[in-house]
Structure formats: structure tokens, C-alpha cells
Scaffold this motif. Structure first.
Motif, PDB file in Angstrom:
ATOM      1  N   GLY A 210      23.554  25.121  -8.672  1.00 23.38           N
ATOM      2  CA  GLY A 210      22.626  24.160  -9.231  1.00 23.38           C
ATOM      3  C   GLY A 210      22.118  23.155  -8.222  1.00 23.38           C
ATOM      4  O   GLY A 210      22.242  23.330  -7.004  1.00 23.38           O
ATOM      5  N   THR A 211      21.558  22.089  -8.766  1.00 21.11           N
ATOM      6  CA  THR A 211      20.915  21.068  -7.944  1.00 21.11           C
ATOM      7  C   THR A 211      21.440  19.691  -8.345  1.00 21.11           C
ATOM      8  O   THR A 211      21.729  19.460  -9.514  1.00 21.11           O
ATOM      9  N   GLY A 212      21.535  18.807  -7.373  1.00 20.23           N
ATOM     10  CA  GLY A 212      21.971  17.442  -7.658  1.00 20.23           C
ATOM     11  C   GLY A 212      23.112  17.046  -6.752  1.00 20.23           C
ATOM     12  O   GLY A 212      23.550  17.826  -5.897  1.00 20.23           O
ATOM     13  N   SER A 213      23.602  15.828  -6.951  1.00 22.36           N
ATOM     14  CA  SER A 213      24.629  15.317  -6.045  1.00 22.36           C
ATOM     15  C   SER A 213      25.957  16.068  -6.203  1.00 22.36           C
ATOM     16  O   SER A 213      26.687  16.270  -5.222  1.00 22.36           O
ATOM     17  N   THR A 214      26.290  16.494  -7.413  1.00 18.77           N
ATOM     18  CA  THR A 214      27.546  17.244  -7.607  1.00 18.77           C
ATOM     19  C   THR A 214      27.416  18.642  -7.013  1.00 18.77           C
ATOM     20  O   THR A 214      28.317  19.108  -6.301  1.00 18.77           O
ATOM     21  N   ALA A 215      26.295  19.278  -7.297  1.00 17.54           N
ATOM     22  CA  ALA A 215      26.068  20.620  -6.758  1.00 17.54           C
ATOM     23  C   ALA A 215      26.057  20.589  -5.228  1.00 17.54           C
ATOM     24  O   ALA A 215      26.514  21.547  -4.581  1.00 17.54           O
ATOM     25  N   ALA A 216      25.557  19.492  -4.657  1.00 20.87           N
ATOM     26  CA  ALA A 216      25.527  19.399  -3.190  1.00 20.87           C
ATOM     27  C   ALA A 216      26.944  19.409  -2.613  1.00 20.87           C
ATOM     28  O   ALA A 216      27.201  20.019  -1.565  1.00 20.87           O
TER      29      ALA A 216
ATOM     30  N   ILE B 177      27.603  27.175 -11.086  1.00 20.61           N
ATOM     31  CA  ILE B 177      28.147  25.815 -11.000  1.00 20.61           C
ATOM     32  C   ILE B 177      26.989  24.834 -10.883  1.00 20.61           C
ATOM     33  O   ILE B 177      26.100  24.996 -10.051  1.00 20.61           O
ATOM     34  N   ASP B 178      27.017  23.800 -11.714  1.00 19.86           N
ATOM     35  CA  ASP B 178      25.986  22.758 -11.670  1.00 19.86           C
ATOM     36  C   ASP B 178      26.601  21.469 -12.188  1.00 19.86           C
ATOM     37  O   ASP B 178      27.693  21.476 -12.784  1.00 19.86           O
ATOM     38  N   GLY B 179      25.894  20.372 -11.979  1.00 17.28           N
ATOM     39  CA  GLY B 179      26.313  19.097 -12.546  1.00 17.28           C
ATOM     40  C   GLY B 179      25.904  19.028 -14.007  1.00 17.28           C
ATOM     41  O   GLY B 179      25.228  19.913 -14.525  1.00 17.28           O
ATOM     42  N   ALA B 180      26.329  17.957 -14.676  1.00 18.25           N
ATOM     43  CA  ALA B 180      25.929  17.725 -16.064  1.00 18.25           C
ATOM     44  C   ALA B 180      25.075  16.469 -16.120  1.00 18.25           C
ATOM     45  O   ALA B 180      25.279  15.540 -15.352  1.00 18.25           O
ATOM     46  N   ASP B 181      24.087  16.454 -17.011  1.00 19.88           N
ATOM     47  CA  ASP B 181      23.275  15.243 -17.173  1.00 19.88           C
ATOM     48  C   ASP B 181      24.037  14.185 -17.972  1.00 19.88           C
ATOM     49  O   ASP B 181      23.932  12.993 -17.713  1.00 19.88           O
ATOM     50  N   GLU B 182      24.766  14.639 -18.975  1.00 16.66           N
ATOM     51  CA  GLU B 182      25.554  13.731 -19.813  1.00 16.66           C
ATOM     52  C   GLU B 182      26.791  14.488 -20.278  1.00 16.66           C
ATOM     53  O   GLU B 182      26.849  15.713 -20.178  1.00 16.66           O
TER      54      GLU B 182
ATOM     55  N   VAL C 131      26.308  18.146 -21.159  1.00 15.30           N
ATOM     56  CA  VAL C 131      24.979  18.314 -21.755  1.00 15.30           C
ATOM     57  C   VAL C 131      23.963  18.449 -20.625  1.00 15.30           C
ATOM     58  O   VAL C 131      23.952  17.661 -19.690  1.00 15.30           O
ATOM     59  N   LYS C 132      23.113  19.474 -20.714  1.00 15.13           N
ATOM     60  CA  LYS C 132      22.046  19.687 -19.727  1.00 15.13           C
ATOM     61  C   LYS C 132      20.709  19.419 -20.392  1.00 15.13           C
ATOM     62  O   LYS C 132      20.484  19.836 -21.527  1.00 15.13           O
ATOM     63  N   GLY C 133      19.825  18.735 -19.710  1.00 15.64           N
ATOM     64  CA  GLY C 133      18.467  18.528 -20.207  1.00 15.64           C
ATOM     65  C   GLY C 133      18.439  17.916 -21.599  1.00 15.64           C
ATOM     66  O   GLY C 133      17.634  18.319 -22.429  1.00 15.64           O
TER      67      GLY C 133
ATOM     68  N   PRO D 140      34.408  11.050  -8.059  1.00 18.90           N
ATOM     69  CA  PRO D 140      34.654  12.013  -9.138  1.00 18.90           C
ATOM     70  C   PRO D 140      33.793  13.259  -9.020  1.00 18.90           C
ATOM     71  O   PRO D 140      34.234  14.354  -9.376  1.00 18.90           O
ATOM     72  N   LYS D 141      32.588  13.112  -8.509  1.00 21.13           N
ATOM     73  CA  LYS D 141      31.727  14.286  -8.359  1.00 21.13           C
ATOM     74  C   LYS D 141      32.286  15.241  -7.315  1.00 21.13           C
ATOM     75  O   LYS D 141      32.230  16.454  -7.471  1.00 21.13           O
ATOM     76  N   LYS D 142      32.844  14.674  -6.262  1.00 25.48           N
ATOM     77  CA  LYS D 142      33.443  15.536  -5.245  1.00 25.48           C
ATOM     78  C   LYS D 142      34.696  16.217  -5.807  1.00 25.48           C
ATOM     79  O   LYS D 142      34.945  17.392  -5.544  1.00 25.48           O
TER      80      LYS D 142
HETATM   81  O1  LIG Z   1      20.519  19.325 -13.807  1.00 22.62           O
HETATM   82  C1  LIG Z   1      20.526  18.795 -12.717  1.00 22.62           C
HETATM   83  C2  LIG Z   1      19.359  18.853 -11.838  1.00 22.62           C
HETATM   84  O2  LIG Z   1      18.341  19.577 -12.436  1.00 22.62           O
HETATM   85  C3  LIG Z   1      21.758  18.111 -12.238  1.00 22.62           C
HETATM   86  O3  LIG Z   1      22.788  19.025 -12.156  1.00 22.62           O
HETATM   87  C4  LIG Z   1      22.141  16.999 -13.167  1.00 22.62           C
HETATM   88  O4  LIG Z   1      21.029  16.131 -13.324  1.00 22.62           O
HETATM   89  C5  LIG Z   1      23.347  16.226 -12.605  1.00 22.62           C
HETATM   90  O5  LIG Z   1      23.024  15.696 -11.366  1.00 22.62           O
HETATM   91  P1  LIG Z   1      24.118  14.960 -10.472  1.00 22.62           P
HETATM   92  O6  LIG Z   1      25.152  15.972 -10.086  1.00 22.62           O
HETATM   93  O7  LIG Z   1      23.328  14.410  -9.301  1.00 22.62           O
HETATM   94  O8  LIG Z   1      24.714  13.859 -11.307  1.00 22.62           O
END
Ligand SMILES: O=C(CO)[C@H](O)[C@H](O)COP(=O)(O)O
Length: 115
Positions: A40-46, A97-102, A110-112, A19-21
């Protein structure tokens, strides 16, 4: 736009990373040549950075500029030949573009922890 992402994200899929891809590929569809992009940073951003590198290599997009949120993303983007910049040099991003924490019950990312 985000509603479409989230519908894809919550789709049941046998592989937990898939789903992240999917959402990463969908997000990249909004990228056009000449854009300044927050990455952004994280597995989705990668996945996003990988896809951008592939599109640049194939010539499907050109002249993008990445503004990175971490050394990790910076290293990945640089290795893929994505031109890099800073928020100081390019304070107006065309797209970030970034991933979401929740994801909350309304499917809002939701971020942070929302703080
Ligand atoms: O905010 C982040 C990093 O600071 C990430 O985007 C967030 O934690 C989601 O990460 P992932 O894509 O690995 O689930």
C-alpha cells in the motif's frame, strides 16, 4: 492476525510515528520468501517497504514480488531493489499490507471511510 496488530497500534508510545513502525515490522513477520505482496501507500506502508528492502538485502527473504498501489510506493520499492509486478501479471496476492485510515470501536481497520 489484525487483532494483534491493533493491540500494538493502540499502545501508548512517546513517539507518534513509532506505533506505525511497530505494526509495519509485525506485518512483515508474515512475509515469506517467494510471496507476491500487495504493498500500500502511506507512512505505515513506507515502513513496510523499508523493512522488506532490508530483509532482501540481508538475504533473510528472497524472491518476493511487489504489486504496488502508487507511484510513490513503486519508486521506494524500486530504489530498495524489490522486484515489481502488476495486478494484471499477478492477480493472486499471497498477502497485502497497507495502513488504515481509521480504526472502529471493534478495532477493525477502516479504509476510505468504509465506503
Ligand atoms: O490508504 C492509504 C493511502 O491511500 C493509507 O494506507 C492510509 O491513509 C493510512 O496512511 P498512514 O499509514 O500514512 O497513516
Amino acid at each position: 492476525m489484525h487483532e494483534e496488530f491493533m493491540k500494538m497500534y493502540v499502545k501508548v508510545h512517546p513517539h507518534p510515528r513509532q506505533p506505525k513502525k511497530l505494526v509495519a515490522d509485525k506485518a512483515v513477520e508474515y512475509v515469506k520468501s517467494n510471496m507476491v505482496l500487495g504493498l500500500g501507500t502511506g507512512s505505515t506502508a513506507a515502513f513496510v517497504v523499508d523493512k522488506l528492502g532490508a530483509l532482501l538485502k540481508s538475504g533473510e527473504i528472497t524472491d518476493i514480488m511487489g504489486v504496488l498501489t502508487s507511484k510513490r510506493t513503486q519508486e521506494q520499492a524500486a530504489a530498495l531493489g524489490i522486484p515489481l509486478s502488476t495486478l494484471d501479471a499477478h492477480p493472486n496476492l499471497d498477502l497485502a499490507i497497507d495502513g488504515a485510515d481509521e480504526v472502529d470501536p471493534n478495532l477493525d481497520p477502516v479504509k476510505g471511510r468504509g465506503l
